[in-house]
Design a protein around this motif. Structure first.
Motif, PDB file in Angstrom:
ATOM      1  N   ASP A 342      47.319  15.409  11.557  1.00  0.00           N
ATOM      2  CA  ASP A 342      46.700  14.342  11.085  1.00  0.00           C
ATOM      3  C   ASP A 342      45.417  14.602  10.195  1.00  0.00           C
ATOM      4  OD1 ASP A 342      49.019  13.228  12.159  1.00  0.00           O
ATOM      5  OD2 ASP A 342      47.736  12.879  14.418  1.00  0.00           O
ATOM      6  N   ILE A 343      44.733  15.151  10.100  1.00  0.00           N
ATOM      7  CA  ILE A 343      43.666  15.331   9.478  1.00  0.00           C
ATOM      8  C   ILE A 343      43.600  15.791   7.986  1.00  0.00           C
ATOM      9  CG2 ILE A 343      41.427  16.403   9.559  1.00  0.00           C
ATOM     10  CD1 ILE A 343      41.067  16.443  12.742  1.00  0.00           C
ATOM     11  N   ALA A 344      44.623  17.466   8.112  1.00  0.00           N
ATOM     12  CA  ALA A 344      44.562  17.642   7.185  1.00  0.00           C
ATOM     13  C   ALA A 344      46.061  16.582   5.802  1.00  0.00           C
ATOM     14  CB  ALA A 344      45.571  18.954   7.260  1.00  0.00           C
ATOM     15  N   SER A 345      46.388  16.296   6.884  1.00  0.00           N
ATOM     16  CA  SER A 345      47.653  14.600   6.143  1.00  0.00           C
ATOM     17  C   SER A 345      46.636  13.637   5.310  1.00  0.00           C
ATOM     18  CB  SER A 345      48.789  14.004   7.159  1.00  0.00           C
ATOM     19  OG  SER A 345      49.687  14.989   7.546  1.00  0.00           O
ATOM     20  N   GLU A 346      45.378  13.514   6.029  1.00  0.00           N
ATOM     21  CA  GLU A 346      44.511  12.136   5.020  1.00  0.00           C
ATOM     22  C   GLU A 346      43.499  13.156   4.976  1.00  0.00           C
ATOM     23  OE1 GLU A 346      42.958   9.416   7.282  1.00  0.00           O
ATOM     24  OE2 GLU A 346      44.427   8.861   9.186  1.00  0.00           O
ATOM     25  N   SER A 347      43.810  14.402   4.761  1.00  0.00           N
ATOM     26  CA  SER A 347      42.579  14.810   4.012  1.00  0.00           C
ATOM     27  C   SER A 347      43.526  14.920   2.243  1.00  0.00           C
ATOM     28  CB  SER A 347      42.011  16.124   4.228  1.00  0.00           C
ATOM     29  OG  SER A 347      42.450  17.116   3.699  1.00  0.00           O
ATOM     30  N   ILE A 348      43.934  15.212   1.777  1.00  0.00           N
ATOM     31  CA  ILE A 348      45.159  15.374   0.662  1.00  0.00           C
ATOM     32  C   ILE A 348      44.185  14.523  -0.266  1.00  0.00           C
ATOM     33  CG2 ILE A 348      47.359  15.846   0.296  1.00  0.00           C
ATOM     34  CD1 ILE A 348      47.839  17.341   2.642  1.00  0.00           C
ATOM     35  N   VAL A 349      44.248  15.067  -1.484  1.00  0.00           N
ATOM     36  CA  VAL A 349      43.608  14.322  -2.589  1.00  0.00           C
ATOM     37  C   VAL A 349      44.886  14.130  -3.594  1.00  0.00           C
ATOM     38  CG1 VAL A 349      41.570  13.495  -4.182  1.00  0.00           C
ATOM     39  CG2 VAL A 349      41.416  14.508  -1.428  1.00  0.00           C
ATOM     40  N   LEU A 350      44.731  13.009  -4.345  1.00  0.00           N
ATOM     41  CA  LEU A 350      45.919  12.667  -5.469  1.00  0.00           C
ATOM     42  C   LEU A 350      44.646  12.912  -6.406  1.00  0.00           C
ATOM     43  CD1 LEU A 350      48.968  13.441  -6.392  1.00  0.00           C
ATOM     44  CD2 LEU A 350      49.196  10.475  -5.829  1.00  0.00           C
ATOM     45  N   LEU A 351      45.134  13.812  -7.659  1.00  0.00           N
ATOM     46  CA  LEU A 351      44.215  13.520  -8.502  1.00  0.00           C
ATOM     47  C   LEU A 351      44.473  13.035 -10.238  1.00  0.00           C
ATOM     48  CD1 LEU A 351      42.187  17.405  -8.375  1.00  0.00           C
ATOM     49  CD2 LEU A 351      41.647  14.986  -8.328  1.00  0.00           C
ATOM     50  N   LYS A 352      45.703  13.288  -9.930  1.00  0.00           N
ATOM     51  CA  LYS A 352      46.187  13.169 -11.104  1.00  0.00           C
ATOM     52  C   LYS A 352      48.133  12.735 -10.797  1.00  0.00           C
ATOM     53  CE  LYS A 352      46.997  13.767 -16.302  1.00  0.00           C
ATOM     54  NZ  LYS A 352      46.592  14.637 -17.335  1.00  0.00           N
ATOM     55  N   ASN A 353      48.845  12.021 -11.413  1.00  0.00           N
ATOM     56  CA  ASN A 353      50.439  11.670 -11.355  1.00  0.00           C
ATOM     57  C   ASN A 353      50.499  10.429 -12.348  1.00  0.00           C
ATOM     58  OD1 ASN A 353      52.634  11.541  -9.536  1.00  0.00           O
ATOM     59  ND2 ASN A 353      52.655  10.148  -7.805  1.00  0.00           N
ATOM     60  N   ASP A 354      50.327  11.422 -13.340  1.00  0.00           N
ATOM     61  CA  ASP A 354      50.996  10.554 -14.175  1.00  0.00           C
ATOM     62  C   ASP A 354      52.580  10.398 -15.031  1.00  0.00           C
ATOM     63  OD1 ASP A 354      47.581  10.295 -15.137  1.00  0.00           O
ATOM     64  OD2 ASP A 354      48.744  11.484 -17.307  1.00  0.00           O
ATOM     65  N   ASN A 355      53.207  10.976 -15.150  1.00  0.00           N
ATOM     66  CA  ASN A 355      54.680  10.475 -14.922  1.00  0.00           C
ATOM     67  C   ASN A 355      55.103  10.311 -14.037  1.00  0.00           C
ATOM     68  OD1 ASN A 355      54.547  13.456 -13.917  1.00  0.00           O
ATOM     69  ND2 ASN A 355      56.033  13.995 -15.180  1.00  0.00           N
ATOM     70  N   HIS A 356      54.814  10.068 -12.325  1.00  0.00           N
ATOM     71  CA  HIS A 356      55.547   9.825 -11.217  1.00  0.00           C
ATOM     72  C   HIS A 356      56.281  10.945 -11.035  1.00  0.00           C
ATOM     73  CE1 HIS A 356      53.078   6.310 -11.628  1.00  0.00           C
ATOM     74  NE2 HIS A 356      53.808   5.862 -12.140  1.00  0.00           N
ATOM     75  N   LEU A 357      56.064  12.317 -11.137  1.00  0.00           N
ATOM     76  CA  LEU A 357      56.832  12.794 -10.783  1.00  0.00           C
ATOM     77  C   LEU A 357      57.140  13.141  -8.874  1.00  0.00           C
ATOM     78  CD1 LEU A 357      58.432  15.717 -11.301  1.00  0.00           C
ATOM     79  CD2 LEU A 357      56.212  17.197 -11.681  1.00  0.00           C
ATOM     80  N   LEU A 358      55.483  12.853  -8.930  1.00  0.00           N
ATOM     81  CA  LEU A 358      55.717  13.180  -7.103  1.00  0.00           C
ATOM     82  C   LEU A 358      55.398  11.137  -6.669  1.00  0.00           C
ATOM     83  CD1 LEU A 358      52.113  15.071  -6.779  1.00  0.00           C
ATOM     84  CD2 LEU A 358      54.302  15.673  -5.856  1.00  0.00           C
ATOM     85  N   PRO A 359      56.276  11.412  -5.383  1.00  0.00           N
ATOM     86  CA  PRO A 359      56.458  12.008  -4.235  1.00  0.00           C
ATOM     87  C   PRO A 359      58.148  12.622  -4.868  1.00  0.00           C
ATOM     88  CG  PRO A 359      57.052   9.546  -3.763  1.00  0.00           C
ATOM     89  CD  PRO A 359      56.255   9.804  -5.056  1.00  0.00           C
ATOM     90  N   LEU A 360      58.121  13.818  -4.525  1.00  0.00           N
ATOM     91  CA  LEU A 360      59.448  14.794  -5.157  1.00  0.00           C
ATOM     92  C   LEU A 360      60.876  13.556  -4.796  1.00  0.00           C
ATOM     93  CD1 LEU A 360      58.379  18.396  -5.177  1.00  0.00           C
ATOM     94  CD2 LEU A 360      58.445  16.741  -7.332  1.00  0.00           C
ATOM     95  N   LYS A 361      61.971  13.778  -4.833  1.00  0.00           N
ATOM     96  CA  LYS A 361      63.238  13.278  -4.723  1.00  0.00           C
ATOM     97  C   LYS A 361      64.083  14.642  -4.371  1.00  0.00           C
ATOM     98  CE  LYS A 361      62.450   9.172  -7.794  1.00  0.00           C
ATOM     99  NZ  LYS A 361      60.975  10.067  -7.956  1.00  0.00           N
ATOM    100  N   ALA A 362      63.927  14.965  -3.117  1.00  0.00           N
ATOM    101  CA  ALA A 362      64.878  15.839  -2.678  1.00  0.00           C
ATOM    102  C   ALA A 362      65.332  16.007  -2.981  1.00  0.00           C
ATOM    103  CB  ALA A 362      64.416  16.159  -0.867  1.00  0.00           C
ATOM    104  N   GLY A 363      66.464  14.802  -2.626  1.00  0.00           N
ATOM    105  CA  GLY A 363      68.050  15.442  -3.209  1.00  0.00           C
ATOM    106  C   GLY A 363      68.484  15.465  -4.766  1.00  0.00           C
TER     107      GLY A 363
END
Length: 718
Positions: A342-363
């Motif tokens: 839970d701590i790790a999950s809340e700590s992750i920082v998204l610095l850039k996501n210009d082309n909305h590659l994230l989140p990955l669409k697994a299918g």
């Protein structure tokens, strides 16, 4: 009816205070009784180590040894009693918890408390009475080798997290040892440097988290730093240990030296140190052993000073090892793993996501190239300082395979060699910063044939380590060449950076569409990362310190005050540390303090204060509405800064005074109130040796980073 309830509450509170006072009086009497039965020699024996991580008790009086252990990342493996070699236990595997700057990046005091509870429970399982944690020295300059252990560059954020870490640890009847007091902000020359810091900077920047951890968290122990402060060793600094810590702040516990951090007998004894640890040579020859006994007998150190130290140690014991209903503890449990996740999950920082590659669409993804040494590296151990013999640690590659492996083929290429060891000389480490073309070619070949490339770069525990500082902000191991090569052949490249301190990301910020920062993130690091990449977790971390465009932009470098001249480092920037410097000096950062993106969007509206004018003893109640305007559940950290535009002394452009992490479903809105005491708008008046709030206009600034302020209100103070 109201009168009856009020009377009942007054009686209840008074009764509670009375019971507490009786309990404290009884404990004081019990401790005094024990001290009166002790010989001088027995008292002296309690004031210094009798092994690497313990100091003596008095067996004839039923006083046990006092045992302690590192550290900030979890309870370290058991070592031999008299040397640093492993004791080779099979029962000392522990939970590896996210590093200090990761905890700070959650901007969530609840996570700091959960960290503390895990530390306390695991310490009890190992029969450790004092945990040498948390460490929260201010991140004054980005190169410090222990930035990853520490929290942030801001005293308010540090304070809230430190208090909760301490409360969590001590809820388990284990003493927190807050460290390192004070102004220990560089590892280079740490055991010889004399830090020159004006009192205003000490009071406003370097002291607040320690003060809060003691007065609000009731920390039982504190560790003195290696360095000198304003001409005196921290372990024998009368201003630090006696005047401020014990007299002003009312600290009741024991001051423990850093290991090998004592330099004299009489000065340390008279100026506030209570326990000497980690010195060299035979234990009976340490500064607080036979030399202290001789100093007492010759009248250089009063017996009452020795008695005070023993009373403090016994006070700590009665709250820990000798406490009633002492918890048994537990270690490396599923509940502890969940806390780490839970701590790790809340700590992750998204610095850039210009082309909305994230989140990955697994299918939609059939093949993933995972590239980089950090994808297979673990971070529980490495370099100097405390590590954890982790029961397990999920790597990035393992996490990605577990989350994406059923629908996509996943291949790995190393990409670079992390050929750097903390205990090597510069000559032995020569070439560590050069790219490995063979490994780059293999990575490029893999990236070309994959739908997505996840590039795991950054630092490691050898490169960021206690006892030395980094020499530059550049990414190590020739990583930039790898990034450039892979990005050139695969537009769907996600850059994942694992590190505990700022780096130069100028080229990556300019050229790459998706950038994620994930720290040294504990036993569950790989799972937390993969869940963020997949969108199971919406990133909510915010940077706890500023990333400068260039090292010369940072205050200590700009003013040529790091590492110092000779054996002296003058903190010329004073109170302008971190974002206070960049914002006041109008220097554009690479990424600002408090920055972090989300997969959803938020709006802030209806910002108001309960009044337009306040007296100096009142509280400002700021109110606003935050709404999740996107399509995913997520959290925004709304930050309240205050500025004092017209003042008789230099004030920063803005200072963080409150924040709230708000979790919202899509379309949901919440009204949030943040309270700021008018007294907390004060500056420290060095001339009058007191805090001062000047009458006049203040500006409340609301935003989601120090550089993204969306709402302001002017108020006045009478």
């Amino acid at each position: 009816m109201k009168y009856t309830i009020a009377c009942f509450m007054a009686f209840f509170v008074a009764g509670g205070v009375s019971a507490q006072n009786k309990s404290e009086a009884a404990l004081k009497a019990k401790i005094n009784s024990i001290v009166s039965k002790m010989t001088l020699e027995e008292k002296i024996d309690m004031l210094h180590g009798n092994a690497l991580f313990s100091s003596a008790g008095v067996s004839r009086l039923g006083i046990p040894e006092l045992t302690c252990d590192d550290g900030p990342l979890g309870v370290r493996e058991e070592i031999k009693r008299f040397d640093w070699a492993s004791a080779n236990w099979t029962t000392d595997s522990a939970t590896f918890l996210p590093n200090g700057s990761a905890i700070a990046a959650t901007w969530n005091p609840i996570m700091a408390n959960r960290y503390g509870v895990v530390i306390g429970e695991e310490a009890n399982a190992r029969k450790k009475h004092i945990m040498l944690a948390p460490a929260f020295n201010i991140c004054r300059m980005p190169l410090c080798g222990r930035t990853y252990e520490y929290y942030s560059e801001d005293p308010y954020l540090n304070s809230l997290l430190a208090v909760q870490s301490v409360k969590g640890i001590q809820s388990q009847h284990v003493a927190a040892c807050i460290k390192h007091f004070a102004a220990n902000n560089q590892e280079l020359n740490r055991d010889s440097v004399n830090t020159i810091v004006d009192e205003r900077a000490l009071r406003e920047i370097y002291f607040p988290a320690f003060k809060a951890a003691i007065q609000q968290g009731n920390a039982y122990t504190i560790m003195s730093a290696y360095n000198k402060l304003n001409g005196y060793w921290c372990s024998e600094n009368n201003f630090l240990l006696n005047k401020v810590l014990k007299n002003e702040w009312g600290f009741k516990g024991a001051v423990i030296s850093d290991w090998g951090g004592v330099n004299h007998t009489v000065a340390a004894a008279n100026n506030g140190l209570d326990i000497e640890m980690g010195s060299s040579g035979p234990y009976d020859q340490w500064y607080f052993a036979k030399p202290l006994l001789a100093a007492v007998k010759s009248g250089q150190v009063p017996v009452k000073t020795i008695d005070d130290k023993v009373r403090r140690i016994l006070w700590v014991m009665y709250h820990t090892s000798m406490s009633a209903n002492h918890p048994v503890g537990s270690i490396a449990t599923p509940a502890h793993a969940k806390a780490a996740y839970d701590i790790a999950s809340e700590s992750i920082v998204l610095l850039k996501n210009d082309n909305h590659l994230l989140p990955l669409k697994a299918g939609n993804i059939k093949s993933i190239a995972v590239i980089g040494d950090n994808a297979i590296r673990t971070f529980a151990l490495g370099g100097y300082g405390a590590g954890v013999k982790a029961k397990y640690e999920v790597t990035a590659l393992a996490g990605i395979k577990s989350r994406f492996g059923k629908t996509a083929s996943i291949s790995f290429a190393q990409g670079y060699k992390a050929n750097y060891l903390a205990n090597n000389t510069d000559a032995q480490n020569k070439g560590y910063d050069q790219p490995n073309q063979t490994l780059i070619d293999e990575a490029v070949a893999l990236a070309k044939t994959s739908d997505v490339a996840i590039l795991c770069i950054g630092s490691n525990r050898e490169y960021e380590s206690e006892a030395h500082d980094r020499k530059s902000l550049e990414l190590p191991f020739g990583e930039q060449a790898l990034v450039n090569a892979v990005t050139a052949v695969n537009a769907n490249t996600i850059i994942v950076i694992m590190a505990g301190a700022p780096y130069d990301l100028n080229e990556i910020k300019k050229s790459n569409h998706a950038v994620v920062w994930v720290w040294f993130n504990g036993s569950e690091a790989g799972n937390a990362l993969a869940d963020v990449l997949k969108g199971v977790v919406n990133p909510s971390g915010k940077l706890p310190f500023t990333f400068p465009v260039s090292l010369k932009d940072s205050p200590a470098s700009a003013l040529n005050s790091y590492p110092g001249k000779g054996a002296t480092a003058e903190y010329k920037e004073g109170i302008l540390v971190g974002y206070r410097w960049y914002d006041t000096k109008k220097i554009q950062p690479e990424f600002p303090f408090g920055y972090g993106l989300s997969y959803t969007d938020f709006s802030i509206s209806h910002f108001s204060a309960d009044k337009s004018s306040y007296k100096k003893d009142e509280t400002i109640r700021a109110k606003f509405t935050v709404k999740n305007t996107g399509s995913r559940y997520g959290a925004e950290v709304v930050q309240l800064y205050v500025s004092d535009p017209v003042c008789s002394v230099l004030r920063p452009e803005k200072e963080l005074k409150a924040f709230q992490k708000v979790f919202l479903q899509p379309g949901e809105m919440k009204t949030v109130e943040l309270d700021v005491k008018v007294g907390d708008l004060a500056f420290y008046d060095e001339g009058k040796k007191s805090w001062k709030v000047e009458a006049g206009e203040f500006v409340l600034q609301l935003g989601n980073s120090s550089r993204n302020i969306s709402k302001t209100i002017k108020i006045s103070v009478k």
